[in-house]
Design a protein around this motif. Structure first.
Motif, PDB file in Angstrom:
ATOM      1  N   GLU A 102       0.843  -1.188   0.000  1.00  0.00           N
ATOM      2  CA  GLU A 102       0.000   0.000   0.000  1.00  0.00           C
ATOM      3  C   GLU A 102       0.883   1.244   0.000  1.00  0.00           C
ATOM      4  O   GLU A 102       2.076   1.168   0.291  1.00  0.00           O
ATOM      5  CB  GLU A 102      -0.916   0.007   1.219  1.00  0.00           C
ATOM      6  N   LEU A 103       0.270   2.385  -0.345  1.00  0.00           N
ATOM      7  CA  LEU A 103       1.035   3.625  -0.416  1.00  0.00           C
ATOM      8  C   LEU A 103       1.189   4.256   0.964  1.00  0.00           C
ATOM      9  O   LEU A 103       0.244   4.341   1.710  1.00  0.00           O
ATOM     10  CB  LEU A 103       0.331   4.620  -1.346  1.00  0.00           C
ATOM     11  N   HIS A 104       2.384   4.713   1.277  1.00  0.00           N
ATOM     12  CA  HIS A 104       2.639   5.427   2.529  1.00  0.00           C
ATOM     13  C   HIS A 104       2.100   6.850   2.413  1.00  0.00           C
ATOM     14  O   HIS A 104       2.061   7.405   1.309  1.00  0.00           O
ATOM     15  CB  HIS A 104       4.158   5.453   2.744  1.00  0.00           C
ATOM     16  N   GLY A 105       1.680   7.428   3.559  1.00  0.00           N
ATOM     17  CA  GLY A 105       1.135   8.789   3.550  1.00  0.00           C
ATOM     18  C   GLY A 105       2.027   9.784   2.832  1.00  0.00           C
ATOM     19  O   GLY A 105       1.566  10.661   2.105  1.00  0.00           O
ATOM     20  N   TYR A 106       3.342   9.630   3.007  1.00  0.00           N
ATOM     21  CA  TYR A 106       4.288  10.531   2.347  1.00  0.00           C
ATOM     22  C   TYR A 106       4.174  10.405   0.832  1.00  0.00           C
ATOM     23  O   TYR A 106       4.191  11.384   0.097  1.00  0.00           O
ATOM     24  CB  TYR A 106       5.724  10.219   2.794  1.00  0.00           C
ATOM     25  N   GLU A 107       4.057   9.136   0.338  1.00  0.00           N
ATOM     26  CA  GLU A 107       3.970   8.927  -1.108  1.00  0.00           C
ATOM     27  C   GLU A 107       2.687   9.524  -1.669  1.00  0.00           C
ATOM     28  O   GLU A 107       2.683  10.114  -2.754  1.00  0.00           O
ATOM     29  CB  GLU A 107       4.008   7.426  -1.418  1.00  0.00           C
ATOM     30  N   VAL A 108       1.581   9.386  -0.924  1.00  0.00           N
ATOM     31  CA  VAL A 108       0.308   9.951  -1.379  1.00  0.00           C
ATOM     32  C   VAL A 108       0.445  11.457  -1.553  1.00  0.00           C
ATOM     33  O   VAL A 108       0.079  12.026  -2.586  1.00  0.00           O
ATOM     34  CB  VAL A 108      -0.827   9.625  -0.379  1.00  0.00           C
ATOM     35  N   ALA A 109       1.004  12.134  -0.536  1.00  0.00           N
ATOM     36  CA  ALA A 109       1.154  13.591  -0.610  1.00  0.00           C
ATOM     37  C   ALA A 109       2.127  13.981  -1.719  1.00  0.00           C
ATOM     38  O   ALA A 109       1.869  14.897  -2.498  1.00  0.00           O
ATOM     39  CB  ALA A 109       1.635  14.138   0.728  1.00  0.00           C
ATOM     40  N   ALA A 110       3.251  13.266  -1.816  1.00  0.00           N
ATOM     41  CA  ALA A 110       4.240  13.593  -2.845  1.00  0.00           C
ATOM     42  C   ALA A 110       3.640  13.428  -4.233  1.00  0.00           C
ATOM     43  O   ALA A 110       3.843  14.253  -5.127  1.00  0.00           O
ATOM     44  CB  ALA A 110       5.478  12.717  -2.688  1.00  0.00           C
ATOM     45  N   LEU A 111       2.865  12.355  -4.423  1.00  0.00           N
ATOM     46  CA  LEU A 111       2.222  12.125  -5.714  1.00  0.00           C
ATOM     47  C   LEU A 111       1.284  13.280  -6.034  1.00  0.00           C
ATOM     48  O   LEU A 111       1.284  13.814  -7.147  1.00  0.00           O
ATOM     49  CB  LEU A 111       1.435  10.805  -5.700  1.00  0.00           C
ATOM     50  N   MET A 112       0.463  13.682  -5.058  1.00  0.00           N
ATOM     51  CA  MET A 112      -0.487  14.762  -5.309  1.00  0.00           C
ATOM     52  C   MET A 112       0.230  16.074  -5.583  1.00  0.00           C
ATOM     53  O   MET A 112      -0.286  16.932  -6.289  1.00  0.00           O
ATOM     54  CB  MET A 112      -1.461  14.903  -4.116  1.00  0.00           C
ATOM     55  N   ASN A 113       1.437  16.249  -5.055  1.00  0.00           N
ATOM     56  CA  ASN A 113       2.173  17.491  -5.272  1.00  0.00           C
ATOM     57  C   ASN A 113       2.910  17.522  -6.593  1.00  0.00           C
ATOM     58  O   ASN A 113       2.991  18.552  -7.249  1.00  0.00           O
ATOM     59  CB  ASN A 113       3.226  17.689  -4.179  1.00  0.00           C
ATOM     60  N   LEU A 114       3.529  16.397  -6.958  1.00  0.00           N
ATOM     61  CA  LEU A 114       4.505  16.439  -8.043  1.00  0.00           C
ATOM     62  C   LEU A 114       3.998  15.954  -9.393  1.00  0.00           C
ATOM     63  O   LEU A 114       4.589  16.265 -10.412  1.00  0.00           O
ATOM     64  CB  LEU A 114       5.736  15.599  -7.652  1.00  0.00           C
ATOM     65  N   VAL A 115       2.915  15.168  -9.389  1.00  0.00           N
ATOM     66  CA  VAL A 115       2.471  14.561 -10.640  1.00  0.00           C
ATOM     67  C   VAL A 115       1.673  15.537 -11.488  1.00  0.00           C
ATOM     68  O   VAL A 115       0.830  16.274 -10.985  1.00  0.00           O
ATOM     69  CB  VAL A 115       1.636  13.291 -10.314  1.00  0.00           C
ATOM     70  N   ALA A 116       1.963  15.540 -12.803  1.00  0.00           N
ATOM     71  CA  ALA A 116       1.191  16.358 -13.733  1.00  0.00           C
ATOM     72  C   ALA A 116       0.472  15.408 -14.688  1.00  0.00           C
ATOM     73  O   ALA A 116       0.675  14.208 -14.646  1.00  0.00           O
ATOM     74  CB  ALA A 116       2.122  17.284 -14.512  1.00  0.00           C
ATOM     75  N   THR A 117      -0.354  15.957 -15.578  1.00  0.00           N
ATOM     76  CA  THR A 117      -1.135  15.073 -16.441  1.00  0.00           C
ATOM     77  C   THR A 117      -0.241  14.245 -17.361  1.00  0.00           C
ATOM     78  O   THR A 117      -0.639  13.185 -17.829  1.00  0.00           O
ATOM     79  CB  THR A 117      -2.135  15.851 -17.311  1.00  0.00           C
ATOM     80  N   ASP A 118       0.985  14.729 -17.621  1.00  0.00           N
ATOM     81  CA  ASP A 118       1.817  13.971 -18.555  1.00  0.00           C
ATOM     82  C   ASP A 118       2.968  13.241 -17.866  1.00  0.00           C
ATOM     83  O   ASP A 118       3.949  12.882 -18.500  1.00  0.00           O
ATOM     84  CB  ASP A 118       2.376  14.906 -19.629  1.00  0.00           C
ATOM     85  N   THR A 119       2.858  13.030 -16.570  1.00  0.00           N
ATOM     86  CA  THR A 119       3.941  12.350 -15.857  1.00  0.00           C
ATOM     87  C   THR A 119       3.936  10.868 -16.172  1.00  0.00           C
ATOM     88  O   THR A 119       2.910  10.199 -16.106  1.00  0.00           O
ATOM     89  CB  THR A 119       3.770  12.509 -14.335  1.00  0.00           C
ATOM     90  N   ALA A 120       5.127  10.328 -16.540  1.00  0.00           N
ATOM     91  CA  ALA A 120       5.229   8.906 -16.848  1.00  0.00           C
ATOM     92  C   ALA A 120       5.744   8.164 -15.633  1.00  0.00           C
ATOM     93  O   ALA A 120       6.236   8.755 -14.686  1.00  0.00           O
ATOM     94  CB  ALA A 120       6.179   8.714 -18.021  1.00  0.00           C
ATOM     95  N   VAL A 121       5.677   6.828 -15.724  1.00  0.00           N
ATOM     96  CA  VAL A 121       6.108   5.989 -14.605  1.00  0.00           C
ATOM     97  C   VAL A 121       7.564   6.273 -14.239  1.00  0.00           C
ATOM     98  O   VAL A 121       7.927   6.344 -13.071  1.00  0.00           O
ATOM     99  CB  VAL A 121       5.921   4.499 -14.956  1.00  0.00           C
ATOM    100  N   GLU A 122       8.395   6.466 -15.267  1.00  0.00           N
ATOM    101  CA  GLU A 122       9.831   6.661 -15.011  1.00  0.00           C
ATOM    102  C   GLU A 122      10.080   7.909 -14.183  1.00  0.00           C
ATOM    103  O   GLU A 122      10.882   7.907 -13.247  1.00  0.00           O
ATOM    104  CB  GLU A 122      10.544   6.790 -16.354  1.00  0.00           C
ATOM    105  N   GLU A 123       9.362   8.980 -14.520  1.00  0.00           N
ATOM    106  CA  GLU A 123       9.543  10.228 -13.773  1.00  0.00           C
ATOM    107  C   GLU A 123       9.059  10.052 -12.339  1.00  0.00           C
ATOM    108  O   GLU A 123       9.719  10.477 -11.390  1.00  0.00           O
ATOM    109  CB  GLU A 123       8.765  11.350 -14.453  1.00  0.00           C
ATOM    110  N   ALA A 124       7.922   9.396 -12.186  1.00  0.00           N
ATOM    111  CA  ALA A 124       7.354   9.206 -10.842  1.00  0.00           C
ATOM    112  C   ALA A 124       8.323   8.432  -9.952  1.00  0.00           C
ATOM    113  O   ALA A 124       8.550   8.797  -8.800  1.00  0.00           O
ATOM    114  CB  ALA A 124       6.013   8.485 -10.924  1.00  0.00           C
ATOM    115  N   THR A 125       8.939   7.377 -10.468  1.00  0.00           N
ATOM    116  CA  THR A 125       9.858   6.595  -9.644  1.00  0.00           C
ATOM    117  C   THR A 125      11.163   7.324  -9.417  1.00  0.00           C
ATOM    118  O   THR A 125      11.849   7.075  -8.430  1.00  0.00           O
ATOM    119  CB  THR A 125      10.179   5.214 -10.261  1.00  0.00           C
ATOM    120  N   SER A 126      11.516   8.241 -10.317  1.00  0.00           N
ATOM    121  CA  SER A 126      12.735   9.012 -10.085  1.00  0.00           C
ATOM    122  C   SER A 126      12.513  10.027  -8.972  1.00  0.00           C
ATOM    123  O   SER A 126      13.363  10.240  -8.112  1.00  0.00           O
ATOM    124  CB  SER A 126      13.129   9.706 -11.391  1.00  0.00           C
TER     125      SER A 126
END
Lengths: 155, 184
Positions: A102-126
């Motif tokens: 499951e996703l950790h609270g930190y990952e949930v917040a980071a995802l909501m902050n950093l992800v844009a509509t064109d973010t790919a898997v590679e960028e997200a894991t970086s």
């Protein structure tokens, strides 16, 4: 002065945050923006001055918030954000070994902050290295959840 | 990152405050003392969200002053940089050693050694900007950058973090005018 090198205890990339941060709720910029908007209004009503740290923070979250829309009313926004946070927090993936990820609270917040509509898997894991424990397909699902909410909020 | 946590604080109540508005005075004093403060372990206290009434403990009346020390538990919204977290920040100032950027009240310094190779010789003293070799990336005051936190110090009530833009997908986001630039 606190020690500069605390990397043996704290490392966001490995989701290690230290003892004192076990029972915290991590918030994304979008959620903070909503909280600060509410309290700014009530402070203005009571004719109180907002302090420096508060104003700087409000300026910051207003600028770097991708999950917002001036034209939407606050209640709708809060509902979308809550739904997204729920969806991300309850996201479960079973590995081949039978473990549930499951996703950790930190990952949930980071995802909501950093992800844009064109973010790919590679960028997200970086940007959020701890996500690499999920299979690629799962990360894609997660990004999709955020993308759809973002599009719904912005349109 | 922003987070919410239960914290405790001691407030000294002078006898003049004892009366029907005790709780609201306590909350007001708490906010005045704690909001905007930079706590060493927990970061900046951005706001006091709530003070649950059941968690206020009163101590004894002190002999000399007549004051009472209360221990108040409250819920605070805090901002703290975590090592290896990625944040967006606004550049405030460039110099030949690197640049300063802010995340709200939090100051972050990115040294030129933490910049990608094609940027680290690109300081332009006249424009006060860091410019890449191919002139595509211009980092100057007002720009948005995505950076990773590598370290943190607390001194004199302020928190300063050390950041890097060397890794993939870090660097310039926008030039502050509302247009989106290229990511690294």
């Amino acid at each position: 002065m606190e020690a500069l090198n605390t990397s043996n205890v704290e490392d966001a990339a490995e989701l290690k945050f230290g003892e004192e941060f076990k029972d915290i709720d991590i918030l994304s910029n979008a959620q903070v923006a909503v909280i600060l908007q509410f309290s700014a209004r009530s402070a203005v009503n009571r004719d109180e001055e907002l302090h420096d740290v508060y104003r700087k923070t409000q300026k910051y979250v207003d600028r770097y918030n991708t999950l917002t829309n001036q034209e939407k009313n606050n209640q709708e926004l809060v509902k979308e954000l809550d739904n997204l946070q729920d969806a991300l927090t309850t996201f479960r993936k079973e590995t081949d070994a039978g473990e549930e990820l499951e996703l950790h609270g930190y990952e949930v917040a980071a995802l909501m902050n950093l992800v844009a509509t064109d973010t790919a898997v590679e960028e997200a894991t970086s940007l959020i290295p701890s996500l690499s424990r999920f299979p690629e397909a799962a990360i894609d699902e997660i990004l999709d959840l955020i993308r759809t909410t973002m599009i719904r909020i912005v349109s | 990152m922003f987070y919410v946590k239960h914290l405790e604080h001691e407030i000294v109540l002078e006898p003049i405050h004892f009366g029907p508005k005790l709780k609201s005075t306590l909350v007001r004093l708490l906010k005045e003392e704690v909001e905007g403060l930079a706590l060493a372990t927990y970061g900046y206290v951005v706001q006091v969200i709530d003070v649950p009434e059941t968690d206020i403990k009163f101590g004894v009346i002190e002999y000399d002053t007549g004051d009472v020390v209360c221990t108040v538990k409250y819920v605070a919204l805090l901002l703290r940089p975590f090592i290896n977290e990625v944040l967006d920040a606004t550049v405030s100032q460039c110099n030949q050693l690197g640049f300063f950027a802010f995340v709200g009240p939090l100051r972050i310094f990115v040294s030129k050694h933490s910049m990608p190779e094609d940027l680290l010789n690109g300081f332009d003293g006249e424009k006060d900007a860091w410019i890449s070799d191919d002139k595509e990336i211009v980092i100057t005051a007002g720009c948005g950058v995505r950076l990773k936190i590598k370290g943190r110090t607390v001194e004199q009530g302020n928190i300063t973090a050390i950041g890097t833009i060397k890794d993939n997908y870090l660097g310039l986001i926008d030039d502050g005018s509302g247009d989106v630039g290229d990511d690294f």
